[in-house]
Structures are given as C-alpha cells and as structure tokens.
Scaffold this motif. Structure first.
Motif, PDB file in Angstrom:
ATOM      1  N   GLN A 112       0.852  -1.184   0.000  1.00  0.00           N
ATOM      2  CA  GLN A 112       0.000   0.000   0.000  1.00  0.00           C
ATOM      3  C   GLN A 112       0.886   1.231   0.000  1.00  0.00           C
ATOM      4  O   GLN A 112       2.080   1.153   0.338  1.00  0.00           O
ATOM      5  CB  GLN A 112      -0.921   0.010   1.220  1.00  0.00           C
ATOM      6  CG  GLN A 112      -0.197   0.173   2.546  1.00  0.00           C
ATOM      7  CD  GLN A 112      -1.143   0.282   3.730  1.00  0.00           C
ATOM      8  OE1 GLN A 112      -2.289  -0.140   3.678  1.00  0.00           O
ATOM      9  NE2 GLN A 112      -0.658   0.847   4.827  1.00  0.00           N
TER      10      GLN A 112
ATOM     11  N   GLN B 215       0.704   4.681   4.635  1.00  0.00           N
ATOM     12  CA  GLN B 215      -0.462   5.163   5.374  1.00  0.00           C
ATOM     13  C   GLN B 215      -0.368   4.890   6.869  1.00  0.00           C
ATOM     14  O   GLN B 215      -1.277   5.242   7.617  1.00  0.00           O
ATOM     15  CB  GLN B 215      -1.735   4.502   4.840  1.00  0.00           C
ATOM     16  CG  GLN B 215      -2.022   4.769   3.373  1.00  0.00           C
ATOM     17  CD  GLN B 215      -3.214   3.960   2.882  1.00  0.00           C
ATOM     18  OE1 GLN B 215      -4.300   4.002   3.458  1.00  0.00           O
ATOM     19  NE2 GLN B 215      -3.010   3.210   1.820  1.00  0.00           N
TER      20      GLN B 215
ATOM     21  N   ALA C  74      -3.619   1.265   9.121  1.00  0.00           N
ATOM     22  CA  ALA C  74      -4.176   0.908   7.815  1.00  0.00           C
ATOM     23  C   ALA C  74      -3.529  -0.363   7.280  1.00  0.00           C
ATOM     24  O   ALA C  74      -4.214  -1.200   6.654  1.00  0.00           O
ATOM     25  CB  ALA C  74      -3.967   2.059   6.827  1.00  0.00           C
TER      26      ALA C  74
ATOM     27  N   ASN D  26      -5.059  -3.373   9.019  1.00  0.00           N
ATOM     28  CA  ASN D  26      -6.415  -3.601   8.510  1.00  0.00           C
ATOM     29  C   ASN D  26      -6.385  -4.292   7.151  1.00  0.00           C
ATOM     30  O   ASN D  26      -7.196  -5.185   6.878  1.00  0.00           O
ATOM     31  CB  ASN D  26      -7.169  -2.276   8.397  1.00  0.00           C
ATOM     32  CG  ASN D  26      -7.617  -1.737   9.740  1.00  0.00           C
ATOM     33  OD1 ASN D  26      -7.717  -2.476  10.725  1.00  0.00           O
ATOM     34  ND2 ASN D  26      -7.886  -0.444   9.792  1.00  0.00           N
TER      35      ASN D  26
ATOM     36  N   ALA E 234      -7.792   4.042  11.340  1.00  0.00           N
ATOM     37  CA  ALA E 234      -6.793   4.537  10.388  1.00  0.00           C
ATOM     38  C   ALA E 234      -6.491   6.020  10.554  1.00  0.00           C
ATOM     39  O   ALA E 234      -5.613   6.548   9.864  1.00  0.00           O
ATOM     40  CB  ALA E 234      -7.243   4.254   8.960  1.00  0.00           C
TER      41      ALA E 234
ATOM     42  N   GLN F  25      -2.169   7.762  11.846  1.00  0.00           N
ATOM     43  CA  GLN F  25      -1.278   7.610  10.702  1.00  0.00           C
ATOM     44  C   GLN F  25       0.194   7.735  11.078  1.00  0.00           C
ATOM     45  O   GLN F  25       1.072   7.397  10.281  1.00  0.00           O
ATOM     46  CB  GLN F  25      -1.615   8.649   9.630  1.00  0.00           C
ATOM     47  CG  GLN F  25      -3.005   8.465   9.051  1.00  0.00           C
ATOM     48  CD  GLN F  25      -3.299   9.453   7.929  1.00  0.00           C
ATOM     49  OE1 GLN F  25      -2.428  10.205   7.492  1.00  0.00           O
ATOM     50  NE2 GLN F  25      -4.535   9.450   7.454  1.00  0.00           N
TER      51      GLN F  25
END
Length: 310
Positions: A64, A67, A71, A74, A168, A171
């Motif tokens: 990803q 983030q 996050a 998750n 989230a 961060q």
C-alpha cells in the motif's frame, strides 16, 4: 485453528528477513500463513521477498502507499484466510515454539472459559543483538502493562471485525493498538498471558546520532496520544499518554527543570556507549525524551482545544 500472522513493515528489510525465516521454522503442525503488508517501503523489501520466495513457503505480501501501521494491519486482516490473527512487528524475531505456544494457550483458555472472548499476549524481549537476537535475556524493563499491543498478540479474527479494526486516523507513530484495546476491553475480552510465546524486538544499539529521530518520534507519539484522548476522554487514557500534572511534575523533577537534556547528558551517554553499555545510555536518554513527550502532549492538546473552539 488456522493462524494468519500479520506483519506491517516500512523500510526494515534486514531484520524483516530474520523475522520471516524464523516464522518458517515453526514447531506447529496446523495450517498457518504469514502476510507481510509493505507500507510503501523505499528500500529493497519487495525485491528481497520476490528473490527469496522459495524459502518463504508460508509468506504472501501486499503493498500500500505509506499510510501507517493501522491501515496496514487492517489490509492484512482483510487479506487473511485464517480464523485467528497473530500480530507481530517486522523487527520481531520469534522462537520455534511461538505459534504452538499461542495456539495451545488459546485452546486451553477457550475450554476453561467456555467461550472465545479472549486473546493471548506473548512476551517481548528488547535486544540490540542483530546476529543472535534470541540470545537476549528477559529484563525488568521488558515488562509491559498494556492490555492489547500488536508486538505479540493472537486473537480470533471475528473480534477484530466486530470491533471495527484499527482506526486509520492513527497515521503516525503510536497508540493505534492500545486504542483498539480500549474497544476490545469494552466488549468484554479477556487478556490471557502467554509468556512462552516469546518475540525478540530488535533495535540498533543506541547512539547519540539517533537522538533527533527519537525526539521526533516522541512528538509524533504525543500528537497521536491526544488523538487517542479525543476518541476516549478518560482518566485512564490521560495516564497512558502522560497528560496529567503528575507526569509534568515527575519529568520536570527528573530532568531538573530541563537542565538534564540531550546536550548536557551527551558526554555521559557517550562514555557509556564507548564502554559497551548502550542500553544504560538509552535508559538515561528517557529522562529528556519523556520530557519532550509530555511537553508535546500538552502543546497538541492546547492546539486541539483552540481548533475546536473556532
């Protein structure tokens, strides 16, 4: 019991390699998978994973944009095939009985309690020994009073889904796992200690050049601490994030009103480092690092209050 081990990582390829190889060497006959969530690393993490795919039979990975760990975890849970999630950090090297210890302790707890409203929490040993991290002895400073921390924990996936996963909004560094812990506790989950599930948390030996980044981390942690308090405005959270007059007085006294700081303590810390006692130098640095944290907590709190009044 099918374990899905979730590991978020960001630019930690050398120690991640040790962590993953240790997870391939588990004395656990049941099915398990390891999911690495690369949080936008800029080192050669993905290239290393691809090159060593034959050695990593249990490992899959997803990527990803950067983030943060909330996050990333998750995303890992969303990808997980297992019914039970194990969270560890990417700088944690485990022993061969790690998964077995979590599995047996969970199964025993389920049988004793008559339900699955619990999770296991393993032991984390801090070490600066990169070559043999698992040789480090357990120390008093390794004790944790956290209810739920993702350095070494196993929990049924269903409870994470019911709780809504990690927030989230966190961060930056700190508090996203303890915030989830507050929600899990409110749901009635029980912590089951699992000291035989040991993970060795590696960090580089402390050097004076690390101080600026450590100060920045404390400021990040303070800001996330105030976010934690916004979501759960309780005395318990104030204690956790050091936003009380007790902490202001404590660290003001211990730092002699700020006179013991990174500059005045530098000669002493360097002498300890030169003598091979970097751990003691690190413990001394906590005097001024905690002072930075407390000041940053109150600064972030005031900033939030002013913003909320506009």
């Amino acid at each position: 019991m099918f374990f899905s081990v979730i590991i978020p990582t960001y630019n930690r390829r050398p120690i991640l390699a040790k962590a993953l190889l240790a997870l391939e060497n588990q004395n656990w006959e049941a099915q398990y998978e390891v999911i690495v969530v690369d949080d936008g690393s800029t080192d050669d993490t993905l290239a290393w994973l691809t090159a060593h795919r034959p050695q990593l039979s249990h490992v899959t990975w997803v990527q990803q944009h950067h983030q943060g760990p909330a996050a990333a975890r998750n995303l890992g849970v969303a990808q997980a095939q297992g019914d039970t999630i194990v969270f560890i950090d990417s700088d944690l090297v485990v022993t061969p009985v790690f998964l077995r210890s979590h599995g047996e302790k969970l199964q025993a707890a389920y049988a004793k309690l008559g339900h699955q409203k619990c999770f296991t929490y393993g032991r984390v040993v801090n070490t600066a020994n990169f070559e043999e991290p698992t040789s480090e002895p357990f120390k008093i400073t390794d004790r944790s009073r956290a209810f739920f921390a993702t350095g070494n924990v196993a929990i049924a996936k269903s409870w994470l889904e019911l709780a809504g996963g990690f927030d989230a909004d966190f961060q930056f560094y700190g508090w996203e796992d303890l915030e989830l812990g507050v929600r899990l506790k409110s749901m009635g989950l029980i912590l089951i200690p699992c000291p035989s599930a040991v993970g060795y948390h590696w960090h580089p030996p402390f050097e004076l050049k690390h101080i600026p980044s450590l100060i920045d981390k404390e400021i990040q942690r303070a800001k996330m601490g105030v976010l934690f308090y916004q979501k759960h405005p309780t005395w318990e959270v104030r204690l956790m994030i050091q936003m009380t007059w007790l902490h202001r007085v404590l660290w003001a006294v211990l730092s002699l009103g700020g006179q013991l700081n990174e500059h005045t303590l530098a000669p002493l810390m360097q002498r300890l480092i030169d003598r091979g006692q970097s751990q003691w130098a690190w413990e001394i640095s906590r005097i001024f690092l905690n002072q930075y944290n407390v000041r940053a907590v109150y600064a972030a709190y005031q900033e939030w209050r002013l913003a909320s009044q506009r």
